[in-house]
Design an enzyme around this catalytic site. Sequence first.
Site, PDB file in Angstrom:
ATOM      1  N   ASP A   1       7.648  16.598  10.172  1.00  0.00           N
ATOM      2  CA  ASP A   1       7.292  16.291   8.787  1.00  0.00           C
ATOM      3  C   ASP A   1       5.777  16.164   8.640  1.00  0.00           C
ATOM      4  O   ASP A   1       5.277  15.241   7.990  1.00  0.00           O
ATOM      5  CB  ASP A   1       7.987  15.003   8.330  1.00  0.00           C
ATOM      6  CG  ASP A   1       7.998  14.852   6.805  1.00  0.00           C
ATOM      7  OD1 ASP A   1       7.825  15.876   6.107  1.00  0.00           O
ATOM      8  OD2 ASP A   1       8.167  13.724   6.314  1.00  0.00           O
TER       9      ASP A   1
ATOM     10  N   ILE B   1       0.814  -1.216   0.000  1.00  0.00           N
ATOM     11  CA  ILE B   1       0.000   0.000   0.000  1.00  0.00           C
ATOM     12  C   ILE B   1       0.848   1.267   0.000  1.00  0.00           C
ATOM     13  O   ILE B   1       0.312   2.369  -0.122  1.00  0.00           O
ATOM     14  CB  ILE B   1      -0.971   0.031   1.201  1.00  0.00           C
ATOM     15  CG1 ILE B   1      -0.214  -0.124   2.524  1.00  0.00           C
ATOM     16  CG2 ILE B   1      -2.029  -1.046   1.056  1.00  0.00           C
ATOM     17  CD1 ILE B   1      -1.120  -0.008   3.756  1.00  0.00           C
TER      18      ILE B   1
ATOM     19  N   TYR C   1      13.302   3.938   1.515  1.00  0.00           N
ATOM     20  CA  TYR C   1      14.002   2.962   2.343  1.00  0.00           C
ATOM     21  C   TYR C   1      13.071   1.935   2.975  1.00  0.00           C
ATOM     22  O   TYR C   1      13.462   1.189   3.872  1.00  0.00           O
ATOM     23  CB  TYR C   1      14.826   3.672   3.426  1.00  0.00           C
ATOM     24  CG  TYR C   1      14.047   4.159   4.629  1.00  0.00           C
ATOM     25  CD1 TYR C   1      14.288   3.641   5.898  1.00  0.00           C
ATOM     26  CD2 TYR C   1      13.071   5.138   4.512  1.00  0.00           C
ATOM     27  CE1 TYR C   1      13.586   4.083   7.003  1.00  0.00           C
ATOM     28  CE2 TYR C   1      12.375   5.594   5.612  1.00  0.00           C
ATOM     29  CZ  TYR C   1      12.640   5.072   6.860  1.00  0.00           C
ATOM     30  OH  TYR C   1      11.942   5.515   7.950  1.00  0.00           O
ATOM     31  N   GLY C   2      11.832   1.844   2.515  1.00  0.00           N
ATOM     32  CA  GLY C   2      10.931   0.864   3.096  1.00  0.00           C
ATOM     33  C   GLY C   2       9.658   0.694   2.296  1.00  0.00           C
ATOM     34  O   GLY C   2       9.376   1.448   1.362  1.00  0.00           O
TER      35      GLY C   2
ATOM     36  N   VAL D   1       5.350  -0.438   2.824  1.00  0.00           N
ATOM     37  CA  VAL D   1       4.246  -0.631   3.754  1.00  0.00           C
ATOM     38  C   VAL D   1       3.249  -1.604   3.130  1.00  0.00           C
ATOM     39  O   VAL D   1       2.884  -1.462   1.952  1.00  0.00           O
ATOM     40  CB  VAL D   1       3.535   0.698   4.080  1.00  0.00           C
ATOM     41  CG1 VAL D   1       2.428   0.468   5.110  1.00  0.00           C
ATOM     42  CG2 VAL D   1       4.538   1.720   4.617  1.00  0.00           C
TER      43      VAL D   1
ATOM     44  N   ARG E   1       5.225   2.833  -0.683  1.00  0.00           N
ATOM     45  CA  ARG E   1       6.647   2.549  -0.900  1.00  0.00           C
ATOM     46  C   ARG E   1       7.422   3.850  -0.842  1.00  0.00           C
ATOM     47  O   ARG E   1       7.049   4.844  -1.464  1.00  0.00           O
ATOM     48  CB  ARG E   1       6.849   1.868  -2.256  1.00  0.00           C
ATOM     49  CG  ARG E   1       8.302   1.569  -2.605  1.00  0.00           C
ATOM     50  CD  ARG E   1       8.390   0.808  -3.912  1.00  0.00           C
ATOM     51  NE  ARG E   1       7.862  -0.545  -3.767  1.00  0.00           N
ATOM     52  CZ  ARG E   1       8.618  -1.600  -3.460  1.00  0.00           C
ATOM     53  NH1 ARG E   1       9.914  -1.454  -3.247  1.00  0.00           N
ATOM     54  NH2 ARG E   1       8.080  -2.800  -3.349  1.00  0.00           N
ATOM     55  N   GLY E   2       8.496   3.847  -0.074  1.00  0.00           N
ATOM     56  CA  GLY E   2       9.374   4.997   0.024  1.00  0.00           C
ATOM     57  C   GLY E   2      10.784   4.614  -0.357  1.00  0.00           C
ATOM     58  O   GLY E   2      11.040   3.518  -0.867  1.00  0.00           O
TER      59      GLY E   2
END
Length: 387
Positions: A211, A59, A64-65, A67, A61-62
């Site tokens: 943020d 669901i 470094y990770g 979800v 995506r960044g």
Amino acid sequence: MTRGCKRSGEPVEHVPVLRSLSSGNVRAVMEDGEEGVTEEDTPLERKVAAPRYSLLREIGRGSYGVVYEAVSRSSGGVVAVKKLRCDAPENVELALAEFWALTSLERRHENVVQLEECVLQRNGMAQKMSHGNKRSRQYLRLVETSLKGERVLSSPEEPCFLWFVMEFCEGGDLNRFILSRRPDPQTNASFMQQLSSAVDFLHQNNIVHRDLKPDNILISERSGSPVLKVADFGLSKVCAGLASGPGGSATTEDKSKPNVNKFWLSSACGSDFYMAPEVWEGHYTAKADIFALGIIIWAMMERITFIDGESKREQLGTYVRQGADIVPVGEALLENPKMVLSIPQRRHSHMSAALRKLLQDMLAVNPQDRPDAQELQRRISRLICDG
């Protein structure tokens, strides 16, 4: 300084995650059915027992990770599982910032995303993490990696991940929720109140988010009405040493506690369109969160959007026009502190005079002229009651 997150609804193979050992010198199976390596279990390392969750779909995506939506194999409940790579010091620093912020909270808040557990996966082994566990070699190696700025925990060939298991928010983020529906004054008022309550809670507990943006505000609809959840604490800062109560958690009743708004931060981080002028200079306090909230609330009330350069998605956010360019409000105020913001921005806006004054105060160039989180919550409650 801008961190984007690409969303995806692609399904993934229904696989078990967070398999591990309860004791003994045996093999553990992690995700994708791959066998891990043998590692001796010691009394000092708490192992996670057996398969815990199964991934359903990606669901988010960044850099470094990833979800996932996942399901608990014991209860059948749906959760969100964030898998963070710990293969570089900067990734470890972001992961630990989120871990420290969420585990420093001694009580829950309806408008802050709830962390259920955090698990470190290394070489096929899974160990439940606990805040400040000085007996855990793995935890201390993560901290050392962050402090030294060099890999300590594992070699490039050894996979290392932190898994964050959190409550699942089926309504998506604030961008998607607001822009996919007709304007609703009641929802806007409720969201203002919920956002101010969440930030007040975080500041009372000495956490500066750093943020705040629509991407990092999730929506839960399980109760029948939308409930906001402030999420993504990768850039957050726990202002250590400020708490007067045990475990680093301050209380609203304690009038003698130090002021989080006087704790100075120097890392210029965040997302450009929501950053306060002083953040661009690298010398700011928790009042920067108030500025970001002002940008979000203004954009939400008038549905002001821009197209994000990285994700190409429409984002809620206010800005200043300079010729053909749009400039973040904080950057524009830094360049011209005497600039008067045009609030409201829309010609046919129904914004009240009280809300216009509140936004002007929240977006003041001088942080000392902005309300703190407690005052903000009181003013929003009064504004809604009077409206």
